[in-house]
Design a protein around this motif. Structure first.
Motif, PDB file in Angstrom:
ATOM      1  N   SER A 217       0.838  -1.201   0.000  1.00  0.00           N
ATOM      2  CA  SER A 217       0.000   0.000   0.000  1.00  0.00           C
ATOM      3  C   SER A 217       0.871   1.248   0.000  1.00  0.00           C
ATOM      4  CB  SER A 217      -0.941   0.009   1.200  1.00  0.00           C
ATOM      5  OG  SER A 217      -0.196   0.084   2.411  1.00  0.00           O
ATOM      6  N   ASP A 218       0.316   2.342  -0.494  1.00  0.00           N
ATOM      7  CA  ASP A 218       1.037   3.609  -0.587  1.00  0.00           C
ATOM      8  C   ASP A 218       0.676   4.490   0.606  1.00  0.00           C
ATOM      9  OD1 ASP A 218       2.320   5.913  -1.260  1.00  0.00           O
ATOM     10  OD2 ASP A 218       1.067   6.389  -3.003  1.00  0.00           O
ATOM     11  N   PRO A 219       1.603   4.753   1.529  1.00  0.00           N
ATOM     12  CA  PRO A 219       1.288   5.609   2.687  1.00  0.00           C
ATOM     13  C   PRO A 219       0.809   6.996   2.280  1.00  0.00           C
ATOM     14  CG  PRO A 219       3.387   4.481   3.011  1.00  0.00           C
ATOM     15  CD  PRO A 219       2.984   4.244   1.585  1.00  0.00           C
ATOM     16  N   THR A 220       1.279   7.484   1.133  1.00  0.00           N
ATOM     17  CA  THR A 220       0.861   8.814   0.682  1.00  0.00           C
ATOM     18  C   THR A 220      -0.649   8.869   0.485  1.00  0.00           C
ATOM     19  OG1 THR A 220       2.982   9.177  -0.406  1.00  0.00           O
ATOM     20  CG2 THR A 220       1.150  10.569  -1.110  1.00  0.00           C
ATOM     21  N   THR A 221      -1.210   7.803  -0.070  1.00  0.00           N
ATOM     22  CA  THR A 221      -2.650   7.762  -0.306  1.00  0.00           C
ATOM     23  C   THR A 221      -3.425   7.874   0.997  1.00  0.00           C
ATOM     24  OG1 THR A 221      -2.307   6.363  -2.250  1.00  0.00           O
ATOM     25  CG2 THR A 221      -4.521   6.413  -1.322  1.00  0.00           C
ATOM     26  N   VAL A 222      -2.945   7.175   2.041  1.00  0.00           N
ATOM     27  CA  VAL A 222      -3.612   7.207   3.339  1.00  0.00           C
ATOM     28  C   VAL A 222      -3.537   8.600   3.952  1.00  0.00           C
ATOM     29  CG1 VAL A 222      -3.636   6.237   5.669  1.00  0.00           C
ATOM     30  CG2 VAL A 222      -3.117   4.767   3.715  1.00  0.00           C
ATOM     31  N   VAL A 223      -2.348   9.203   3.907  1.00  0.00           N
ATOM     32  CA  VAL A 223      -2.160  10.528   4.511  1.00  0.00           C
ATOM     33  C   VAL A 223      -2.965  11.582   3.766  1.00  0.00           C
ATOM     34  CG1 VAL A 223      -0.480  12.337   5.024  1.00  0.00           C
ATOM     35  CG2 VAL A 223       0.095   9.947   5.453  1.00  0.00           C
ATOM     36  N   VAL A 224      -2.981  11.518   2.436  1.00  0.00           N
ATOM     37  CA  VAL A 224      -3.750  12.490   1.651  1.00  0.00           C
ATOM     38  C   VAL A 224      -5.239  12.376   1.974  1.00  0.00           C
ATOM     39  CG1 VAL A 224      -4.512  13.057  -0.683  1.00  0.00           C
ATOM     40  CG2 VAL A 224      -2.080  12.743  -0.215  1.00  0.00           C
ATOM     41  N   ALA A 225      -5.754  11.156   2.095  1.00  0.00           N
ATOM     42  CA  ALA A 225      -7.168  10.969   2.437  1.00  0.00           C
ATOM     43  C   ALA A 225      -7.466  11.502   3.828  1.00  0.00           C
ATOM     44  CB  ALA A 225      -7.534   9.487   2.338  1.00  0.00           C
ATOM     45  N   HIS A 226      -6.538  11.273   4.764  1.00  0.00           N
ATOM     46  CA  HIS A 226      -6.705  11.780   6.131  1.00  0.00           C
ATOM     47  C   HIS A 226      -6.709  13.310   6.139  1.00  0.00           C
ATOM     48  CE1 HIS A 226      -6.352  11.959  10.469  1.00  0.00           C
ATOM     49  NE2 HIS A 226      -5.266  12.705  10.358  1.00  0.00           N
ATOM     50  N   GLU A 227      -5.787  13.903   5.401  1.00  0.00           N
ATOM     51  CA  GLU A 227      -5.728  15.360   5.318  1.00  0.00           C
ATOM     52  C   GLU A 227      -7.015  15.931   4.730  1.00  0.00           C
ATOM     53  OE1 GLU A 227      -2.577  18.498   3.435  1.00  0.00           O
ATOM     54  OE2 GLU A 227      -3.568  17.124   2.041  1.00  0.00           O
ATOM     55  N   GLN A 228      -7.486  15.311   3.675  1.00  0.00           N
ATOM     56  CA  GLN A 228      -8.686  15.828   3.025  1.00  0.00           C
ATOM     57  C   GLN A 228      -9.906  15.697   3.941  1.00  0.00           C
ATOM     58  OE1 GLN A 228      -9.132  15.490  -1.145  1.00  0.00           O
ATOM     59  NE2 GLN A 228     -11.302  14.966  -1.035  1.00  0.00           N
ATOM     60  N   ASP A 229     -10.004  14.601   4.669  1.00  0.00           N
ATOM     61  CA  ASP A 229     -11.123  14.453   5.617  1.00  0.00           C
ATOM     62  C   ASP A 229     -11.096  15.565   6.649  1.00  0.00           C
ATOM     63  OD1 ASP A 229     -12.059  12.265   4.319  1.00  0.00           O
ATOM     64  OD2 ASP A 229     -11.461  10.802   5.843  1.00  0.00           O
ATOM     65  N   PHE A 230      -9.900  15.856   7.178  1.00  0.00           N
ATOM     66  CA  PHE A 230      -9.779  16.887   8.213  1.00  0.00           C
ATOM     67  C   PHE A 230     -10.105  18.262   7.651  1.00  0.00           C
ATOM     68  CE2 PHE A 230      -6.793  19.795  10.622  1.00  0.00           C
ATOM     69  CZ  PHE A 230      -7.625  19.919  11.723  1.00  0.00           C
ATOM     70  N   LEU A 231      -9.572  18.568   6.479  1.00  0.00           N
ATOM     71  CA  LEU A 231      -9.722  19.909   5.920  1.00  0.00           C
ATOM     72  C   LEU A 231     -11.018  20.102   5.135  1.00  0.00           C
ATOM     73  CD1 LEU A 231      -6.055  20.670   4.792  1.00  0.00           C
ATOM     74  CD2 LEU A 231      -7.282  21.504   6.813  1.00  0.00           C
ATOM     75  N   THR A 232     -11.928  19.151   5.240  1.00  0.00           N
ATOM     76  CA  THR A 232     -13.258  19.346   4.656  1.00  0.00           C
ATOM     77  C   THR A 232     -14.365  19.064   5.676  1.00  0.00           C
ATOM     78  OG1 THR A 232     -13.265  17.073   3.791  1.00  0.00           O
ATOM     79  CG2 THR A 232     -12.508  18.802   2.304  1.00  0.00           C
ATOM     80  N   SER A 233     -13.984  18.964   6.951  1.00  0.00           N
ATOM     81  CA  SER A 233     -14.983  18.652   7.986  1.00  0.00           C
ATOM     82  C   SER A 233     -15.005  19.696   9.103  1.00  0.00           C
ATOM     83  CB  SER A 233     -14.685  17.275   8.597  1.00  0.00           C
ATOM     84  OG  SER A 233     -13.401  17.258   9.203  1.00  0.00           O
ATOM     85  N   ARG A 234     -14.373  20.849   8.879  1.00  0.00           N
ATOM     86  CA  ARG A 234     -14.392  21.907   9.875  1.00  0.00           C
ATOM     87  C   ARG A 234     -15.657  22.746   9.698  1.00  0.00           C
ATOM     88  NH1 ARG A 234     -12.583  18.889  11.991  1.00  0.00           N
ATOM     89  NH2 ARG A 234     -12.217  20.210  13.809  1.00  0.00           N
ATOM     90  N   PRO A 235     -16.134  23.413  10.744  1.00  0.00           N
ATOM     91  CA  PRO A 235     -17.324  24.264  10.604  1.00  0.00           C
ATOM     92  C   PRO A 235     -17.052  25.409   9.617  1.00  0.00           C
ATOM     93  CG  PRO A 235     -16.815  23.885  12.922  1.00  0.00           C
ATOM     94  CD  PRO A 235     -15.641  23.379  12.143  1.00  0.00           C
ATOM     95  N   PRO A 236     -18.029  25.786   8.788  1.00  0.00           N
ATOM     96  CA  PRO A 236     -17.817  26.909   7.864  1.00  0.00           C
ATOM     97  C   PRO A 236     -17.624  28.210   8.615  1.00  0.00           C
ATOM     98  CG  PRO A 236     -20.114  26.224   7.857  1.00  0.00           C
ATOM     99  CD  PRO A 236     -19.372  25.204   8.667  1.00  0.00           C
ATOM    100  N   ARG A 237     -16.709  29.049   8.149  1.00  0.00           N
ATOM    101  CA  ARG A 237     -16.430  30.358   8.754  1.00  0.00           C
ATOM    102  C   ARG A 237     -16.831  31.422   7.734  1.00  0.00           C
ATOM    103  NH1 ARG A 237     -15.728  27.820  13.569  1.00  0.00           N
ATOM    104  NH2 ARG A 237     -13.741  26.740  13.757  1.00  0.00           N
TER     105      ARG A 237
END
Length: 334
Positions: A217-237
Motif C-alpha cells: 500500500s502507498d502511505p501517501t494515499t492514506v495521509v492524503v485521504a486523512h488530510e482531506q477528511d480533516f480539511l473538509t470537515s471543519r465548521p464553515p467560517r
C-alpha cells in the motif's frame, strides 16, 4: 460571558452548570418555549442560572469557539498550524468555589486565565503541586494530567483550549481498514465449533493477504485521504457571507479584497492533474493553469483583482475572484 448567558438564547448542551464536582441536571436551569408552534427545549433560564452562580456553581460554556468570534479566529489558526482538531470552553466560577472534582482529560489542554485568580492542584493524590493563575497566565496540561481548580477571593473566568490529537494508531487503523476492504465478507463455515481447524487456516490465509496488501500500500494515499477528511470537515467560517452573496457580483478590477482570516485554505493537486482547494468544510476543484494566481491569492492578505494581471487576463481574474467570494475564501473590504 454576561451577554452569552443572559441575552443570547443559549441552549444545552452548549452550557453546563457544575457545583462541587456534580453536574446539575439541565432541567434545573433551562426552560421550554415555542417558535411558530414548534417546541423549543433546553433554553437557558437566565434567572435560574444567576441563582446557581450566587450559590457557588460554575457555569461552563462548551464549544465557545463556534459562536464567539475571537475564539473562532484562534481555533481556526491553531487547527491550521497544528493539524489537529481544537476546541474552546469557558469556565466561570464564583469566589471560593470549585467546579469539577479532580479528574483527567483525554486531550492536551491550555488553560488561559482571563479574570480573577484560580488555584490549580496538579498531580497524583497525595503528591499534588499547586499553581495559582492570574489574568494573562497560561497553564499547559498534557493528556492525562490529574487536576482540579478552585477560585480564590474573587470570581474567576478562564478559557480552556483543547487539542484533540490525531494519533499514529488512528492513521495505521485507517490503512488497515483500507486493506480489509480487499477481504471478502463471507460467512464462517457451518459447524465450525466442532472443528475450528478450518477457520484457523482460513484466518491465517486472510491475515497473510492483509499483510501483503499493507506491504504494497502507498502511505501517501492514506495521509492524503486523512488530510482531506480533516480539511473538509471543519465548521464553515462565513461571517459577512450574506452581504457578500448580495454584492459579490459588483466586484471589478479595482475592488479591494481580503482573504478571510478564519478560512482554512490549502492548495493541493486534484483529479486529472487539476487543482484542488481545501476550504475547511468543502473542496473546490479548478484547472491546473490557475495555480500561479491561486498561490498569489493565498500569499496575500489583501489585494485587488488587477494585481493578478501577470497571471490572468481581466475577465478570468474577475470570474475567479467572484467565485472565491461565493466560496467564502475572499470578502470585499468595506
Amino acid at each position: 460571558m454576561d451577554a452569552v448567558v443572559t441575552a443570547s438564547g443559549l441552549r444545552t448542551p452548549a452550557i453546563r452548570i457544575v457545583r462541587e464536582g456534580r453536574i446539575l441536571p439541565a432541567s434545573s436551569f433551562t426552560r421550554a418555549a415555542s417558535i411558530a408552534g414548534q417546541a423549543l427545549t433546553g433554553l437557558v433560564d437566565a434567572r435560574r442560572v444567576l441563582d446557581e452562580v450566587r450559590g457557588g456553581a460554575t457555569v461552563v460554556l462548551q464549544g465557545l469557539h463556534r459562536y464567539w468570534p475571537p475564539l473562532t479566529d484562534l481555533i481556526t489558526a491553531l487547527e491550521r498550524e497544528l493539524g489537529h482538531p481544537c476546541q474552546a470552553n469557558a469556565y466561570l466560577t464564583p469566589a471560593g468555589s470549585q467546579g469539577f472534582a479532580p479528574h483527567r482529560d483525554t486531550h492536551d489542554v491550555f488553560v488561559v486565565q482571563s479574570e480573577g485568580a484560580k488555584t490549580w492542584r496538579l498531580g497524583e493524590e497525595g503528591e499534588e503541586e499547586e499553581v495559582e493563575l492570574h489574568p494573562g497566565r497560561v497553564l499547559y496540561l498534557p493528556t492525562g494530567t490529574r487536576h482540579s481548580a478552585r477560585a480564590q477571593d474573587d470570581l474567576s473566568l478562564h478559557v480552556t483550549i483543547g487539542i484533540n490529537q490525531f494519533t499514529w494508531r488512528g492513521l495505521v487503523r485507517r490503512a488497515l481498514l483500507a486493506s480489509l476492504d480487499e477481504i471478502e465478507d463471507g460467512h464462517l463455515p457451518a459447524g465450525w465449533l466442532d472443528d475450528p481447524t478450518e477457520v484457523v487456516e482460513g484466518l491465517r490465509q486472510r491475515l497473510a493477504a492483509v499483510a501483503e496488501q499493507l506491504a504494497t500500500s502507498d502511505p501517501t494515499t492514506v495521509v492524503v485521504a486523512h488530510e482531506q477528511d480533516f480539511l473538509t470537515s471543519r465548521p464553515p467560517r462565513l461571517a459577512g457571507g450574506l452581504v457578500d452573496a448580495l454584492r459579490g457580483d459588483d466586484v471589478d478590477d479595482d475592488t479591494p479584497l481580503r482573504r478571510r482570516s478564519t478560512s482554512t485554505s490549502v492548495l493541493r493537486g486534484g483529479q486529472d492533474n487539476g487543482l484542488r482547494l481545501l476550504l475547511g468544510d468543502r473542496t473546490v476543484d479548478m484547472p491546473a493553469w490557475l495555480r500561479p494566481a491561486m498561490e498569489q491569492i493565498l500569499a496575500w492578505q489583501q489585494f485587488r483583482p488587477a494585481d493578478l494581471a501577470e497571471t490572468l487576463d481581466p475577465q478570468s481574474r474577475i470570474v475567479l475572484c467572484r467565485r472565491l467570494i461565493r466560496e467564502g475564501l475572499l470578502t470585499p473590504v468595506r
